[in-house]
Design a protein around this motif. Structure first.
Motif, mmCIF file in Angstrom:
data_model
loop_
_atom_site.group_PDB
_atom_site.id
_atom_site.type_symbol
_atom_site.label_atom_id
_atom_site.label_comp_id
_atom_site.label_asym_id
_atom_site.label_seq_id
_atom_site.Cartn_x
_atom_site.Cartn_y
_atom_site.Cartn_z
ATOM 1 N N VAL A 105 22.768 -27.438 61.959
ATOM 2 C CA VAL A 105 22.481 -26.317 62.861
ATOM 3 C C VAL A 105 22.693 -24.988 62.128
ATOM 4 N N ASN A 106 21.787 -24.037 62.356
ATOM 5 C CA ASN A 106 21.908 -22.720 61.728
ATOM 6 C C ASN A 106 23.074 -21.940 62.308
ATOM 7 N N GLY A 107 23.128 -21.811 63.617
ATOM 8 C CA GLY A 107 24.232 -21.115 64.274
ATOM 9 C C GLY A 107 23.961 -19.683 64.653
ATOM 10 N N GLN A 108 22.918 -19.098 64.101
ATOM 11 C CA GLN A 108 22.449 -17.745 64.437
ATOM 12 C C GLN A 108 23.454 -16.654 64.124
ATOM 13 N N ALA A 109 24.566 -16.612 64.841
ATOM 14 C CA ALA A 109 25.567 -15.569 64.627
ATOM 15 C C ALA A 109 26.926 -16.082 65.084
ATOM 16 N N VAL A 110 27.957 -15.704 64.361
ATOM 17 C CA VAL A 110 29.310 -16.129 64.718
ATOM 18 C C VAL A 110 29.643 -15.626 66.114
ATOM 19 N N GLY A 111 30.138 -16.516 66.962
ATOM 20 C CA GLY A 111 30.497 -16.155 68.327
ATOM 21 C C GLY A 111 29.403 -16.376 69.353
ATOM 22 N N SER A 112 28.211 -16.699 68.901
ATOM 23 C CA SER A 112 27.093 -16.922 69.823
ATOM 24 C C SER A 112 27.145 -18.334 70.395
ATOM 25 N N GLU A 113 26.320 -18.589 71.418
ATOM 26 C CA GLU A 113 26.227 -19.941 71.971
ATOM 27 C C GLU A 113 25.708 -20.917 70.922
ATOM 28 N N LYS A 114 24.777 -20.473 70.103
ATOM 29 C CA LYS A 114 24.243 -21.344 69.058
ATOM 30 C C LYS A 114 25.302 -21.661 68.005
ATOM 31 N N PHE A 115 26.216 -20.727 67.784
ATOM 32 C CA PHE A 115 27.313 -20.992 66.848
ATOM 33 C C PHE A 115 28.264 -22.044 67.431
ATOM 34 N N ALA A 116 28.535 -21.953 68.725
ATOM 35 C CA ALA A 116 29.387 -22.957 69.380
ATOM 36 C C ALA A 116 28.731 -24.338 69.289
ATOM 37 N N THR A 125 23.515 -35.699 52.677
ATOM 38 C CA THR A 125 22.756 -34.635 52.038
ATOM 39 C C THR A 125 21.879 -33.906 53.047
ATOM 40 N N GLY A 126 21.428 -32.737 52.650
ATOM 41 C CA GLY A 126 20.543 -31.975 53.511
ATOM 42 C C GLY A 126 20.787 -30.485 53.424
ATOM 43 N N ASP A 127 20.189 -29.789 54.374
ATOM 44 C CA ASP A 127 20.401 -28.352 54.535
ATOM 45 C C ASP A 127 21.586 -28.181 55.458
ATOM 46 N N PHE A 128 22.727 -27.828 54.891
ATOM 47 C CA PHE A 128 23.964 -27.727 55.655
ATOM 48 C C PHE A 128 24.087 -26.396 56.392
ATOM 49 N N ASN A 129 23.318 -25.401 55.964
ATOM 50 C CA ASN A 129 23.463 -24.052 56.510
ATOM 51 C C ASN A 129 24.899 -23.543 56.392
ATOM 52 N N ILE A 130 25.563 -23.968 55.317
ATOM 53 C CA ILE A 130 26.919 -23.498 55.012
ATOM 54 C C ILE A 130 27.007 -23.264 53.503
ATOM 55 N N ALA A 131 27.435 -22.075 53.114
ATOM 56 C CA ALA A 131 27.778 -21.797 51.723
ATOM 57 C C ALA A 131 29.287 -21.983 51.600
ATOM 58 N N PRO A 132 29.754 -23.081 50.991
ATOM 59 C CA PRO A 132 31.158 -23.477 51.146
ATOM 60 C C PRO A 132 32.191 -22.570 50.487
ATOM 61 N N GLU A 133 31.803 -21.826 49.456
ATOM 62 C CA GLU A 133 32.757 -20.960 48.770
ATOM 63 C C GLU A 133 32.107 -19.608 48.496
ATOM 64 N N ALA A 134 32.940 -18.634 48.127
ATOM 65 C CA ALA A 134 32.423 -17.301 47.843
ATOM 66 C C ALA A 134 31.368 -17.334 46.735
ATOM 67 N N ARG A 135 31.550 -18.166 45.739
ATOM 68 C CA ARG A 135 30.599 -18.232 44.630
ATOM 69 C C ARG A 135 29.253 -18.835 45.042
ATOM 70 N N ASP A 136 29.172 -19.394 46.247
ATOM 71 C CA ASP A 136 27.926 -19.982 46.741
ATOM 72 C C ASP A 136 27.081 -18.993 47.533
ATOM 73 N N ALA A 137 27.504 -17.755 47.571
ATOM 74 C CA ALA A 137 26.754 -16.694 48.259
ATOM 75 C C ALA A 137 26.662 -15.490 47.341
ATOM 76 N N HIS A 138 25.535 -14.813 47.370
ATOM 77 C CA HIS A 138 25.392 -13.595 46.583
ATOM 78 C C HIS A 138 26.515 -12.628 46.971
ATOM 79 N N ASP A 151 26.651 -9.640 47.509
ATOM 80 C CA ASP A 151 26.298 -8.606 48.482
ATOM 81 C C ASP A 151 25.940 -9.165 49.852
ATOM 82 N N TRP A 152 26.104 -10.461 50.041
ATOM 83 C CA TRP A 152 25.799 -11.053 51.349
ATOM 84 C C TRP A 152 26.794 -10.530 52.372
ATOM 85 N N LYS A 153 26.300 -9.885 53.409
ATOM 86 C CA LYS A 153 27.174 -9.235 54.390
ATOM 87 C C LYS A 153 27.241 -9.975 55.719
ATOM 88 N N ASP A 154 26.244 -10.805 56.027
ATOM 89 C CA ASP A 154 26.208 -11.489 57.310
ATOM 90 C C ASP A 154 27.285 -12.572 57.347
#
Length: 255
Positions: free
Chosen positions: A106-117, A143-156, A158-161
């Protein structure tokens, strides 16, 4: 044995890319996500001509997962047992003695949203089921698209979201590892700033503004067989590409 995962973001659109990639890389097993088509539209004949059998669970316009394999896929499971969910996000099968679970998390859309829950409850259900699967299938790949970058080094940097990098999501990823799974990519020395997804907008791929959210987790009995794991960025450079790149693990055959 080469096992790959690829969010194709519309199998209909990306089929030519997929067929060319299968011919070039010749993986033994490929897990696909975001098929975005119904089962009746799945390209069984085209993939068979390429040398692959397929089990799949599709859904019009959204979601959809499939496992392609050169050998027969047995004991197929669609969906997480006991979880009532109309979204087609999970398929599992045993191929050549290895239990393969393909997931479009699941993507989750935004932290705190219904989709995140929904994302967090879905992850909890998945984790409980994978624990049971490991008891029955010691040789397991999740395996798959987890929609999670598990560590800081797994995200650019400058990623702010918050989504994909929040602490609850990363804790859920760690909970999967705690079952006895290992991130195959991190078993090996890797260059810095290697990602598997880049937004279509803002020249993100050219700028390498991405996230590593496509993963291959392998169980402890498979660790001695792991030879290498990498992200294949070549398909992302094509015209009309998926926004994801394939991730591949190569395992040493024991027979």
């Amino acid at each position: 044995m080469k096992i790959a995962t690829w969010n194709v973001n519309s199998l209909k659109v990306r089929l030519p890319h997929l067929l060319d990639w299968l011919a070039a890389e010749s993986p033994d097993v490929v897990c696909l996500q975001e098929l975005k088509l119904e089962d009746k539209a799945f390209p069984v004949e085209e993939l068979a001509a390429a040398g692959y059998k397929a089990v799949f669970s599709g859904q019009k316009t959204y979601n959809g997962v499939a496992i392609l394999s050169k050998l027969d896929a047995r004991d197929v499971q669609i969906g997480i047992p006991g979880l009532e969910d109309e979204q087609r996000r999970i398929i599992a099968a045993t191929v050549d003695g290895v239990r393969v679970i393909c997931g479009y998390f699941v993507n989750g859309q935004a932290v705190g949203s219904e989709k995140f829950a929904y994302k967090m409850s879905w992850l909890a259900a998945l984790t409980a089921w994978v624990r049971e699967e490991l008891q029955q299938h010691p040789q397991l790949v999740l395996t798959g698209d987890f929609n999670i970058a598990p560590e800081a080094r797994d995200a650019h940097p400058d990623w702010k979201d918050e989504i994909h990098v929040s602490e609850p999501e990363r804790a859920a990823f760690r909970a999967l590892l705690a079952l006895g799974l290992s991130d195959a990519f991190r078993l090996f020395e890797q260059p810095e700033k290697i990602y598997s997804w880049w937004d279509y907008r803002m020249m993100a791929f050219r700028r390498n503004f991405g996230l590593r959210i496509d993963h291959i987790l392998i169980s402890a009995p498979l660790l001695p067989q792991a030879l290498r794991c990498w992200v294949d960025k070549a398909p992302r450079k094509l015209e009309r590409p998926s926004d994801h790149a394939p991730v591949i693990v190569e395992l040493k055959r024991t027979v």
